[in-house]
Design an enzyme around this catalytic site. Structure first.
Site, short mmCIF file in Angstrom:
data_model
loop_
_atom_site.label_atom_id
_atom_site.label_comp_id
_atom_site.label_asym_id
_atom_site.label_seq_id
_atom_site.Cartn_x
_atom_site.Cartn_y
_atom_site.Cartn_z
N HIS A 167 -54.51 -3.29 -29.21
CA HIS A 167 -54.83 -2.05 -28.50
C HIS A 167 -54.01 -1.91 -27.23
CE1 HIS A 167 -57.25 1.22 -26.90
NE2 HIS A 167 -57.60 0.49 -25.85
C1 HEM Z 1 -56.39 -3.38 -20.15
C2 HEM Z 1 -57.00 -2.98 -21.20
C3 HEM Z 1 -56.93 -1.59 -21.81
C4 HEM Z 1 -55.98 -0.64 -21.70
C5 HEM Z 1 -54.70 -0.69 -20.87
C6 HEM Z 1 -56.41 0.44 -22.45
C7 HEM Z 1 -55.74 1.58 -22.58
C8 HEM Z 1 -56.16 2.64 -23.31
C9 HEM Z 1 -55.49 3.86 -23.39
C10 HEM Z 1 -54.23 4.21 -22.68
C11 HEM Z 1 -56.17 4.65 -24.18
C12 HEM Z 1 -55.85 6.04 -24.54
C13 HEM Z 1 -55.23 6.08 -25.84
C14 HEM Z 1 -55.20 7.45 -26.34
O1 HEM Z 1 -55.85 8.30 -25.80
O2 HEM Z 1 -54.48 7.65 -27.35
C15 HEM Z 1 -57.31 3.92 -24.62
C16 HEM Z 1 -58.24 4.37 -25.51
C17 HEM Z 1 -59.27 3.73 -25.94
N1 HEM Z 1 -59.60 2.47 -25.54
FE1 HEM Z 1 -58.60 1.31 -24.35
N2 HEM Z 1 -57.57 0.16 -23.05
C18 HEM Z 1 -57.93 -1.09 -22.67
C19 HEM Z 1 -59.06 -1.78 -23.08
C20 HEM Z 1 -59.96 -1.27 -23.95
C21 HEM Z 1 -61.08 -2.01 -24.39
C22 HEM Z 1 -61.43 -3.42 -23.95
C23 HEM Z 1 -61.74 -1.24 -25.27
C24 HEM Z 1 -62.97 -1.50 -26.03
C25 HEM Z 1 -63.64 -2.54 -26.15
C26 HEM Z 1 -61.02 -0.05 -25.34
C27 HEM Z 1 -61.40 0.97 -26.15
C28 HEM Z 1 -60.72 2.14 -26.23
C29 HEM Z 1 -61.09 3.23 -27.09
C30 HEM Z 1 -62.30 3.23 -28.01
C31 HEM Z 1 -60.17 4.21 -26.89
C32 HEM Z 1 -60.15 5.57 -27.58
C33 HEM Z 1 -59.02 5.63 -28.52
C34 HEM Z 1 -59.18 4.86 -29.73
O3 HEM Z 1 -60.10 5.14 -30.48
O4 HEM Z 1 -58.30 4.00 -29.92
N3 HEM Z 1 -59.95 -0.08 -24.53
N4 HEM Z 1 -57.28 2.69 -24.09
#
Ligand code: HEM
Ligand code: MGD
Ligand code: MGD
Ligand code: HEM
Ligand code: SF4
Ligand code: SF4
Ligand code: SF4
Ligand code: SF4
Ligand code: SF4
Ligand code: MO
Lengths: 311, 226, 811
Positions: free
Chosen positions: B181
């Protein structure tokens, strides 16, 4: 018998790789519990409470002589009582077993423990919990094939029989053995205890207990608390003493391949991601994309009232 | 009918185009989730292997780490639950995802033109989403089963052994998913701002989530007419 | 005990019947374990319950509470029938050959001379035929139909295995298996030891239970033998000391008697004490009675006791009734005839029968003084504790004083164990708070009472004013001073009678032992039996040398044993008529041709020739007694009697309730239950985890056995719908209690006389004070009646009913 336990006599310590080689090998010790001599008086239980200065709570009677009803962080040893009708003779036998840590040669608790030095094993076989290192996670409970360790609700540390390592260290036997009025509990070198057990088994054989034997289960590499069982062919009649205890394969798997393989894949994944992050270009948006987007938005808009969102 | 976007997604400005992707509350929610998982991973790994036991120092020692970890786990669970409720609909699989996955090579070659147009999330994101969902469920259930402090007698010891193993495996799993991710978030330049500022550039949207952009832009024309 | 704890290791067979040695005497029980482990000894347990002793036994058989005489007479019958008799022993060392008066007989469960009005026997016929020479007549061939042996045979004839099964509920095959095991010990070199306690004593015929086994042991030739004997496992750590020192209303230290009203003067008193030998050449040791008695009087009153005033005989109280035992005292209290009661180291509210009656009795007092280290229920009898002590404090006017005392661990002195060893101990801790030694309190009272008598006179001030009180600190005699006083010393120089001109003891010196005591007032001795405990050699009780030549278990240099450091009583009987040990592998003493020597202090004059002087020198016969003459109130042989509360009528005589000669106060006679209302047999007992009512004050013991429970069989539980661990109500004619039900296979229903008998087991350790859960014991239920000879209450067999109860305590 040189019994003094020093830190340098530790041969295994939980979550520790770099244990110095011990300078000497202590003679293996064992506590022998002879079920056929035990009168269930609980002197051992009270001696253990007194020596370890624990404070078991005053519970209630639930229709049994077993009190407390289980091992607790304040009760390191417990007399378990089982009424068993011998199918061969139809006679009732009241099987009374002193439960507590078996001091496994291959201790599952130690294997499971994540805290460096919270569980140690001395070269004489004693498995001891070092409370200042214990974090109270309860993995030892999971690791133990005998369901022994209990985590204190007060200080969140794990407790169990220490085989009175603090007494053994100064050349004394365990408090429970000392208190036992019938010498159902005896303590000495493991060799001596096995020899003694054989004389007991002879006596039991003479009394018609043809299957009398020693409980020193090989599955955990033998134990440093051993029983003389009148019916050694079925240990489980003694309040569920495991017939063939060994560290659960689940625990072995968890502490073994899961750790190695898990660390490996996580490491590779993390490293790979980092490398890829540095050395690949990534997917970039260029001007063309931006213009396309503007076009698309304008097409759809058909008008200049920009900037007001739909909310 | 909204098919590829959230109702709140909208065009923020037109020159250049920026599209609002996440509300502030969602972003806070995401970062709480992210922080929780990072704490969980660090604290969990400290127990996972003696080589990382030193990580307990980050939290003030083994005892603190031991009680903190599951509590953060619970925070993670609820925090992710909120995210889930907001996002699950758009993460449902679509027919185009299949084609997209089949032609995943084009993505790496940066030939996204050859891929079908996508809604708000691509199949990779959806995979991350569902993987997180499942693993967090597994982790919370197994985590509670091995939670000595509050549930010492919840399950029998043999069950607890299974739970322990499952928890470890799930933890490894979720860490891998997490790596994927985060890597994807950085690799796909321009993505991070979606979670920091809440918006993405039009070009980013056009390139990666065109259907989403179309729908958001289209909604704009209908908007005032109502 | 005739033998000692350590001697048990020498046995071949242990029978624990009428006791629960492993639970009540775990440390002593170690010697059973030793015998089992090292001699291959077997252990038999006969008990209504499968106990923790039974858990390590080789053979267990159940028995209906209160039916042991039938069992024991049955074993004797079986031994006679199967020739399992140590004949040489029986013929020579028992009174088997003595001829009994023709008038003596037994029918309808009663011996000759019964007077129903008086509830007593006229015992004239219960005696030997005395010949012209003044000696008892004997028939050494045992052919005479009137010899004790033939009377015994006839007496036990009815106790067939069928009879035993029917009365005792013991399955016939189990009974017979036990007979076989016991029978083997009739071989001269095989021994059985009998370990018993309250399972036999706490019956209205308790003394006869013990007689039954003593007779069996004589028939097997096991008395005086290493590993044999009649071994009463005593109770309180110093209960042996209590009886030795005459803490009974009818005794003077050393088992001398308090005179009765019928003995107004010294001469009358003495005329029935110093038994003359009943056989030629025999030694009868009680002929020394005057020496012991005079020395005691000198110890008490010193110069005030003179030959002229019959050694101050008038100072001694004279009993108007046989005893002022606890039951009588509380009955008197109940009738408002006692104002002040001193309760020292005693918790009668819980430990004596019929708690309702005791509560009423205590409420009638003006002043109750409790000397105890703990806050006892007795001291708090007036306090309301809900159901646990449902009294109205406003209605009780008794003033209660609690004087905190030390306990054994905080003072110095000797405790006498069951094996008669006086073992000195030292204080292990400093008394807490205001606690004071009992001696300090009692001396203070004595001093003040004396001062009052001195100042104000009184009816008879002399015994108080003249009491010897020459302690360095009159307000706190030391244990050393008291021990030396008991040992005795010469008041004047005593010449050696055997050696003219020589001196036996110098004036002022401690006597060596009681053989130096004199009847002329030249010696003083507080307790002749203890004489030798602290003599010129020092404190012999403090000896801790555990050397034991040939590992006999005698340990002659460890502490000191009464009498004269002898470890096995009647040990002369361990050798045959020629003086050769019966058991060659376990010799004890032997005749060298000139004298007796061996591992123990011989229980016979060291130069008394074998064949001339018979072994039992404490008896006028010189032999032991299978037939006790008139020495017991309820018969010269034990005969089956039902408990006062029993589900069965006496098979010999349906009109006979309990022991026909037990004393029964009138209100209590009305207060007996019957089996139509109370169908189940209850018995009471102790548990290893607790000591009476003290240890519930200790959190450790309380944790190990926290809450009051009763034990019942699975069958009774099913019949009454009782679930294991649930709460039940148990009630009887005199009260009710609530308890947790412990449903167990260790209790089994029995069939007696065609009836199913269920036993309800009631442990005794709970009350309303202390750290354990509040509860009861059995004594809200037990009947107010005691043994005919010694008034030990009938705690071991009474009737109750039982039913499920609501879980929460009724408010
Ligand atoms: C340093 C750690 C993380 C970064 C830099 C990060 C970054 C991002 C970014 C940039 C998005 C937007 C993506 C988009 O809108 O297309 C996003 C979406 C998302 N992130 Fe993270 N994230 C991190 C950690 C996490 C963690 C730990 C979780 C869950 C346990 C998480 C769950 C999600 C979910 C559910 C989305 C919605 C998009 C999807 O369904 O993939 N994120 N994250
Ligand atoms: N742990 C512990 N030990 C003690 C004490 C204590 O309170 N706690 N108290 C001490 C004192 S003061 C004493 S006197 C001794 C008493 O020692 P014991 O006499 O051994 O003790 P009890 O438990 O009263 O009774 C013994 C057994 O008698 C059985 N019994 C009851 N009725 C009958 C019967 O009719 N026939 C037969 N054959 N058996 C019967 C009971 O089931 C019980 O198992 O223990 C001493 N030791
Ligand atoms: N139903 C039923 N009733 C029974 C029995 C039974 O088997 N069944 N057993 C009976 C028997 S054998 C006995 S011995 C009695 C026991 O009955 P008790 O003797 O009344 O019971 P204990 O609790 O031993 O009481 C002794 C008291 O002495 C106190 N004490 C201890 N040391 C000292 C000291 O140095 N000085 C003083 N002043 N006090 C001290 C203790 O604190 C305790 O309160 O119970 C009898 N009652
Ligand atoms: C979701 C709720 C979670 C709960 C309730 C939970 C609970 C627990 C508990 C109770 C432990 C034992 C240590 C302790 O008591 O502190 C543990 C260990 C662990 N947890 Fe979690 N946890 C959760 C989530 C996570 C997550 C998300 C991860 C990974 C990122 C994780 C990784 C670990 C690891 C690696 C271990 C050590 C396992 C081992 O030593 O094999 N946990 N968890
Ligand atoms: S609870 Fe057990 S496994 Fe955890 S640190 Fe303490 S000793 Fe080790
Ligand atoms: S019995 Fe359990 S606690 Fe004891 S050493 Fe073995 S594994 Fe460890
Ligand atoms: S060896 Fe020590 S710690 Fe273990 S049960 Fe015995 S007394 Fe308790
Ligand atoms: S002290 Fe000895 S006899 Fe008593 S319960 Fe413990 S092991 Fe058994
Ligand atoms: S009181 Fe305790 S230590 Fe003393 S003999 Fe009895 S059981 Fe043993
Ligand atoms: Mo007693």
């Amino acid at each position: 018998m040189d019994l003094n336990l020093l830190p340098s006599d530790v041969i295994r310590a939980s979550a520790t790789y770099d244990l110095p080689e011990p300078s000497r090998q202590l003679e293996k010790v064992a506590k022998l519990i002879d079920i056929s001599k035990c009168i269930g008086c609980k002197a051992c239980q009270s001696a253990c409470v007194e020596w370890n200065d624990t404070h078991p709570e005053v519970g209630e009677n639930v229709g049994s002589y077993e009190n407390p009803h289980d091992l607790t962080a304040e009760m390191f040893t417990l007399m378990r009582f089982e009424e068993w009708v011998n199918p061969d003779t139809s006679d009732l036998e009241w099987l009374i077993r002193k439960d507590g840590c078996m001091h496994c040669e291959d201790p599952g608790c130690l294997k499971a423990c994540p805290a460096p030095g919270a569980i140690v094993q001395y070269s004489n076989g004693i498995v001891d919990f070092v409370h200042e290192n214990c974090i109270g996670c309860g993995y030892c409970v999971t690791g133990c094939p005998f369901d022994i360790p209990r985590i204190s609700k007060v200080d969140h540390k794990s407790y169990k029989c220490t085989l009175c390592s603090d007494r053994v260290a100064v050349g004394q036997g365990p408090a429970c053995a000392k208190a036992c009025p019938t010498q159902a509990i005896v303590f000495g070198t493991k060799a001596d205890m096995i020899e003694h057990a054989h004389t007991r088994i002879e006596d039991l054989n003479a009394r018609g207990y043809d299957n009398a034997g020693i409980y020193d289960p090989a599955g955990v590499g033998g134990t440093h608390v051993i029983y003389v069982l009148p019916h050694a062919e079925k240990p489980s009649i003694y309040s569920g003493l495991p017939d063939d205890p060994r560290i659960s394969p689940l625990v072995e798997g968890w502490k073994g391949v899961t750790k190695t393989a898990g660390m490996a894949v996580m490491g590779i994944a993390a490293a790979g991601a980092l490398l890829a992050g540095f050395f690949t270009r990534g997917s970039r948006v260029d001007d063309h994309d931006e213009q396309e987007a503007e076009r698309l938005v304008e097409d759809d808009l058909g008008g200049p009232d920009k900037g007001t969102g739909a909310g | 009918m909204v098919k590829y976007s959230e109702r709140g997604d909208h065009i923020e400005s037109t020159e250049p185009v920026t599209v609002s992707r996440y509300r502030g509350i969602t972003r806070i929610n995401h970062w709480v989730t992210a922080a929780s998982l990072i704490v969980l991973a660090l604290s969990g790994l400290a127990f996972f292997t003696p080589a990382l036991y030193f990580l307990t120092a980050l939290f003030g020692g083994g005892q603190v780490t031991r009680w903190l970890h599951p509590i953060v786990g619970v925070i993670l669970f609820f925090s992710f639950l909120l995210l889930f409720l907001q996002m699950w609909r758009l993460n449902l699989p679509r027919p185009e995802d299949k084609t997209w996955v089949a032609n995943i090579g084009e993505l790496i070659k940066d030939n996204e033109e050859k891929l079908p147009e996508l809604g708000k999330y691509n199949a990779g994101q959806k995979f991350v989403f569902w993987a997180m969902t499942v693993l967090i469920l597994v982790l919370i259930v197994s985590g509670i089963m091995i939670w000595e402090q509050f549930f010492p007698d919840l399950v029998t010891i043999p069950t607890r052994r299974v739970a322990m193993l499952v928890h470890s495996l799930a933890a490894v799993g979720i860490i891998l998913v997490f790596i994927v991710h985060v890597f994807a978030a950085f690799w796909t330049r321009g993505t991070i701002r979606a979670m920091t500022r809440g918006s993405v550039t039009g070009g980013w949207a056009w390139k990666h989530h065109r259907k989403w952009l179309r729908e958001v832009a289209g909604r704009r024309t209908q908007g005032p007419a109502e | 005990m005739t033998n000692s704890w350590t001697d048990i290791k020498n046995t071949d067979l242990v029978i624990v019947m009428g006791g629960n040695a492993a639970e009540a005497h775990p440390c002593g029980f170690k010697w059973v374990t030793e015998a089992k482990a090292h001699r291959g000894a077997k252990l038999i347990v006969v008990d209504p319950r499968y106990t923790r002793t039974a858990a390590v036994s080789d053979y267990y058989a159940p028995i209906r509470p209160g039916s042991d005489i039938a069992f024991l007479m049955g074993v004797i019958r079986w031994c006679i029938e199967n020739d399992k008799v140590q004949w040489e022993y029986v013929t020579n060392y028992t009174n088997a050959s003595f001829l009994v008066k023709d008038e003596f007989g037994w029918s309808d469960g009663l011996f000759t001379g019964y007077d129903e009005e008086k509830r007593d026997y006229d015992k004239k016929s219960w005696d030997y035929k005395i010949g012209e020479d003044g000696f008892a007549e004997v028939d050494m061939t045992l052919q005479d139909p009137r010899c004790v042996w033939n009377l015994l045979k006839a007496h036990v004839d009815v106790y067939t295995p069928e009879f035993v099964e029917n009365i005792c509920g013991t399955p016939r095959d189990k009974f017979l298996a036990i007979c076989e095991m016991i029978g083997e010990c009739s071989a001269p070199d095989k021994v059985m030891t009998s370990m018993y306690a309250l399972g036999w004593t706490q019956h209205s015929k308790g003394a006869q239970n013990i007689r039954g086994m003593a007779m069996l042991q004589l028939i097997l030739g096991n008395i005086g033998m290493r590993g044999g004997g009649m071994n009463a496992l005593r109770g309180h750590s110093n209960i042996q000391g209590l009886t030795d020192l005459g803490l009974m209303s009818n005794l003077i230290p050393g088992y001398l008697n308090i005179p009765t009203e019928k003995e107004p003067d010294w001469e009358t008193y003495m005329s029935t004490r110093a038994f003359k030998p009943l056989r030629p050449n025999q030694t009868s040791y009680w002929q020394n009675y005057p020496k012991f008695m005079v020395s005691f009087m000198k110890a008490m009153w010193g110069d005030a006791a003179t030959a002229e005033n019959d050694w101050a005989y008038d100072y001694l109280p004279k009993l108007d009734v046989p005893t002022y035992d606890v039951l009588r005292m509380f009955d008197l209290m109940h009738h408002g005839r006692i104002n002040l009661y001193f309760c020292q180291g005693f918790n009668p509210l819980l430990s004596f029968p019929d708690r309702a009656k005791l509560t009423r009795a205590l409420s009638n007092l003006k002043l109750l003084v409790v000397m105890d280290p703990l806050e006892t229920e007795t001291a708090h009898f007036w306090e309301n504790h809900g159901v646990y002590n449902d009294v109205d404090p406003a209605e009780i006017q008794t003033e209660v004083l609690e004087l905190p005392t030390t306990c054994f661990a905080e003072d110095e002195g000797a405790l006498v164990n069951s094996g008669r060893w006086l073992q000195w101990h030292w204080a292990g801790g400093t008394p807490p708070g205001e606690a004071k030694h009992d001696t300090w309190i009692m001396a203070g009272i004595q001093r003040r009472v004396r001062a009052l008598y001195e100042a104000e006179g009184g009816v008879l001030p002399d015994p108080i004013l003249n009491l010897t009180w020459d302690y360095a600190d009159p307000f706190e005699p030391t244990p050393e001073e008291l021990a030396k006083e008991m040992n005795g010393r010469a008041l004047r120089t005593v010449p050696d009678p055997a050696n003219e001109g020589a001196v036996l003891v110098e004036a002022g010196q401690q006597v060596k032992n009681f053989t130096q005591l004199q009847a002329d007032g030249s010696t003083a001795c507080g307790c002749w039996l203890y004489s030798g405990c602290w003599n010129e050699d020092g404190n012999n009780m403090a000896r801790r040398d555990n050397t034991d030549p040939d590992e006999t278990g005698a340990y002659l240099n460890w502490a000191w044993s009464w009498p004269v450091n002898r470890r096995i009583l009647y040990n002369r009987a361990s050798a045959d008529m020629q003086g050769k040990p019966w058991a060659e592998d376990r010799p004890l003493i032997w005749w060298t041709g000139e004298k007796w020597e061996g591992y123990d202090v011989p229980d016979i004059g060291v130069t008394s020739k074998p064949g001339e002087v018979m072994p039992f020198i404490m008896n006028a016969e010189g032999t032991s007694r299978l037939f006790t003459r008139a020495m017991m109130r309820d018969g010269p042989f034990p005969t089956h009697m039902e408990p006062f509360e029993s589900p069965l009528a006496n098979v010999f005589n349906a009109r006979m309730r309990g022991n026909p000669v037990s004393r029964m106060f009138e209100d209590d006679a009305q207060n007996l239950g019957s089996s139509d209302q109370f169908p189940f047999v209850a018995t009471s007992y102790r548990l290893t985890e607790h000591f009476h009512y003290w240890t519930k004050h200790n959190p450790v013991n309380a944790a190990l056995q926290p809450e009051f429970f009763v034990e019942i069989s699975q069958e009774l539980a099913a019949e009454r719908g009782i679930v294991n661990g649930s709460r039940v109500r148990v009630w009887g004619k005199r009260g009710e209690v609530w308890a947790k039900a412990l449903v167990t296979r260790r209790l089994q229903p029995m069939t007696c006389d065609g009836k199913t008998i269920h036993v309800v087991g009631i442990p005794l350790h709970w009350g309303f004070m202390g750290a354990a859960k509040k509860g009861w014991g059995p004594n809200s239920l037990t009947p107010y009646v005691g043994d005919a000879n010694v008034e030990t209450p009938e705690f071991k067999a009474f009737l109750v009913n039982i039913e499920p109860a609501a879980e929460e305590p009724v408010a």
